[in-house]
Design a protein around this motif. Structure first.
Motif, PDB file in Angstrom:
ATOM      1  N   THR A   3       0.847  -1.186   0.000  1.00  0.00           N
ATOM      2  CA  THR A   3       0.000   0.000   0.000  1.00  0.00           C
ATOM      3  C   THR A   3       0.888   1.242   0.000  1.00  0.00           C
ATOM      4  N   ASN A   4       0.666   2.146  -0.944  1.00  0.00           N
ATOM      5  CA  ASN A   4       1.439   3.381  -0.975  1.00  0.00           C
ATOM      6  C   ASN A   4       0.567   4.617  -1.226  1.00  0.00           C
ATOM      7  N   VAL A   5      -0.753   4.448  -1.157  1.00  0.00           N
ATOM      8  CA  VAL A   5      -1.688   5.552  -1.353  1.00  0.00           C
ATOM      9  C   VAL A   5      -2.424   5.794  -0.034  1.00  0.00           C
ATOM     10  N   GLY A   6      -2.295   7.006   0.492  1.00  0.00           N
ATOM     11  CA  GLY A   6      -2.917   7.351   1.761  1.00  0.00           C
ATOM     12  C   GLY A   6      -4.405   7.642   1.636  1.00  0.00           C
ATOM     13  N   THR A   7      -5.018   7.939   2.770  1.00  0.00           N
ATOM     14  CA  THR A   7      -6.465   8.130   2.830  1.00  0.00           C
ATOM     15  C   THR A   7      -6.927   9.339   2.016  1.00  0.00           C
ATOM     16  N   VAL A   8      -6.270  10.481   2.189  1.00  0.00           N
ATOM     17  CA  VAL A   8      -6.666  11.683   1.447  1.00  0.00           C
ATOM     18  C   VAL A   8      -6.412  11.491  -0.039  1.00  0.00           C
ATOM     19  N   ASP A   9      -5.255  10.948  -0.380  1.00  0.00           N
ATOM     20  CA  ASP A   9      -4.908  10.680  -1.779  1.00  0.00           C
ATOM     21  C   ASP A   9      -5.926   9.721  -2.390  1.00  0.00           C
ATOM     22  N   ARG A  10      -6.325   8.724  -1.639  1.00  0.00           N
ATOM     23  CA  ARG A  10      -7.311   7.750  -2.111  1.00  0.00           C
ATOM     24  C   ARG A  10      -8.645   8.424  -2.410  1.00  0.00           C
ATOM     25  N   GLY A  11      -9.098   9.272  -1.496  1.00  0.00           N
ATOM     26  CA  GLY A  11     -10.363   9.973  -1.698  1.00  0.00           C
ATOM     27  C   GLY A  11     -10.336  10.879  -2.913  1.00  0.00           C
ATOM     28  N   VAL A  12      -9.228  11.595  -3.085  1.00  0.00           N
ATOM     29  CA  VAL A  12      -9.090  12.494  -4.242  1.00  0.00           C
ATOM     30  C   VAL A  12      -9.102  11.692  -5.532  1.00  0.00           C
ATOM     31  N   ARG A  13      -8.385  10.584  -5.545  1.00  0.00           N
ATOM     32  CA  ARG A  13      -8.351   9.737  -6.750  1.00  0.00           C
ATOM     33  C   ARG A  13      -9.744   9.198  -7.091  1.00  0.00           C
ATOM     34  N   LEU A  14     -10.470   8.746  -6.087  1.00  0.00           N
ATOM     35  CA  LEU A  14     -11.807   8.204  -6.340  1.00  0.00           C
ATOM     36  C   LEU A  14     -12.766   9.274  -6.858  1.00  0.00           C
ATOM     37  N   VAL A  15     -12.745  10.442  -6.233  1.00  0.00           N
ATOM     38  CA  VAL A  15     -13.647  11.520  -6.653  1.00  0.00           C
ATOM     39  C   VAL A  15     -13.298  11.992  -8.062  1.00  0.00           C
ATOM     40  N   LEU A  16     -12.015  12.222  -8.324  1.00  0.00           N
ATOM     41  CA  LEU A  16     -11.612  12.681  -9.663  1.00  0.00           C
ATOM     42  C   LEU A  16     -11.881  11.618 -10.725  1.00  0.00           C
ATOM     43  N   GLY A  17     -11.642  10.367 -10.385  1.00  0.00           N
ATOM     44  CA  GLY A  17     -11.887   9.287 -11.342  1.00  0.00           C
ATOM     45  C   GLY A  17     -13.344   9.194 -11.744  1.00  0.00           C
ATOM     46  N   VAL A  18     -14.223   9.187 -10.760  1.00  0.00           N
ATOM     47  CA  VAL A  18     -15.657   9.112 -11.041  1.00  0.00           C
ATOM     48  C   VAL A  18     -16.119  10.373 -11.774  1.00  0.00           C
ATOM     49  N   ALA A  19     -15.599  11.534 -11.384  1.00  0.00           N
ATOM     50  CA  ALA A  19     -15.981  12.787 -12.038  1.00  0.00           C
ATOM     51  C   ALA A  19     -15.555  12.806 -13.509  1.00  0.00           C
ATOM     52  N   LEU A  20     -14.361  12.326 -13.798  1.00  0.00           N
ATOM     53  CA  LEU A  20     -13.906  12.280 -15.199  1.00  0.00           C
ATOM     54  C   LEU A  20     -14.757  11.332 -16.032  1.00  0.00           C
ATOM     55  N   ILE A  21     -15.051  10.183 -15.486  1.00  0.00           N
ATOM     56  CA  ILE A  21     -15.874   9.220 -16.220  1.00  0.00           C
ATOM     57  C   ILE A  21     -17.271   9.793 -16.465  1.00  0.00           C
ATOM     58  N   ALA A  22     -17.859  10.374 -15.435  1.00  0.00           N
ATOM     59  CA  ALA A  22     -19.199  10.951 -15.569  1.00  0.00           C
ATOM     60  C   ALA A  22     -19.204  12.125 -16.545  1.00  0.00           C
ATOM     61  N   ALA A  23     -18.188  12.968 -16.480  1.00  0.00           N
ATOM     62  CA  ALA A  23     -18.125  14.120 -17.387  1.00  0.00           C
ATOM     63  C   ALA A  23     -18.004  13.664 -18.835  1.00  0.00           C
ATOM     64  N   ALA A  24     -17.184  12.660 -19.070  1.00  0.00           N
ATOM     65  CA  ALA A  24     -16.987  12.177 -20.443  1.00  0.00           C
ATOM     66  C   ALA A  24     -18.249  11.517 -20.993  1.00  0.00           C
ATOM     67  N   LEU A  25     -18.987  10.841 -20.139  1.00  0.00           N
ATOM     68  CA  LEU A  25     -20.149  10.103 -20.629  1.00  0.00           C
ATOM     69  C   LEU A  25     -21.441  10.909 -20.635  1.00  0.00           C
ATOM     70  N   PHE A  26     -21.626  11.793 -19.645  1.00  0.00           N
ATOM     71  CA  PHE A  26     -22.943  12.396 -19.461  1.00  0.00           C
ATOM     72  C   PHE A  26     -23.008  13.920 -19.555  1.00  0.00           C
ATOM     73  N   SER A  27     -21.875  14.609 -19.623  1.00  0.00           N
ATOM     74  CA  SER A  27     -21.915  16.070 -19.511  1.00  0.00           C
ATOM     75  C   SER A  27     -22.393  16.775 -20.784  1.00  0.00           C
ATOM     76  N   GLY A  28     -22.083  16.237 -21.924  1.00  0.00           N
ATOM     77  CA  GLY A  28     -22.450  16.893 -23.167  1.00  0.00           C
ATOM     78  C   GLY A  28     -21.538  18.053 -23.533  1.00  0.00           C
ATOM     79  N   LEU A  29     -20.414  18.199 -22.820  1.00  0.00           N
ATOM     80  CA  LEU A  29     -19.460  19.266 -23.131  1.00  0.00           C
ATOM     81  C   LEU A  29     -18.819  19.009 -24.490  1.00  0.00           C
ATOM     82  N   THR A  30     -18.551  20.075 -25.216  1.00  0.00           N
ATOM     83  CA  THR A  30     -17.993  19.927 -26.560  1.00  0.00           C
ATOM     84  C   THR A  30     -16.576  19.368 -26.544  1.00  0.00           C
TER      85      THR A  30
END
Length: 70
Positions: A3-30
């Motif tokens: 294990t080399n990813v801490g709690t805060v780093d883990r949370g940031v990675r999860l939030v950014l990962g889900v946000a990127l996937i959601a933005a790419a699939l559902f946002s409709g941004l050009t």
């Protein structure tokens, strides 16, 4: 794998990962109209989410970085 990813780093990675996937699939941004940007964002999002869930980052291992407590 160690294990080399801490709690805060883990949370940031999860939030950014889900946000990127959601933005790419559902946002409709050009910016995501092109296949390269859309699938690139999904790929980066999946990598971030998986490394957050597994608490292990291969790039951190290569460079000897640890954000978690020993």
């Amino acid at each position: 794998m160690t294990t080399n990813v801490g709690t805060v780093d883990r949370g940031v990675r999860l939030v950014l990962g889900v946000a990127l996937i959601a933005a790419a699939l559902f946002s409709g941004l050009t910016i995501f109209d092109g296949a390269v940007m859309k699938y690139g964002a999904i790929l980066v999002g999946v990598v971030l989410a998986v490394t957050g869930l597994m608490r292990t980052c291969p790039a951190y291992s290569i460079f000897g970085i640890r954000t978690c407590k020993v």
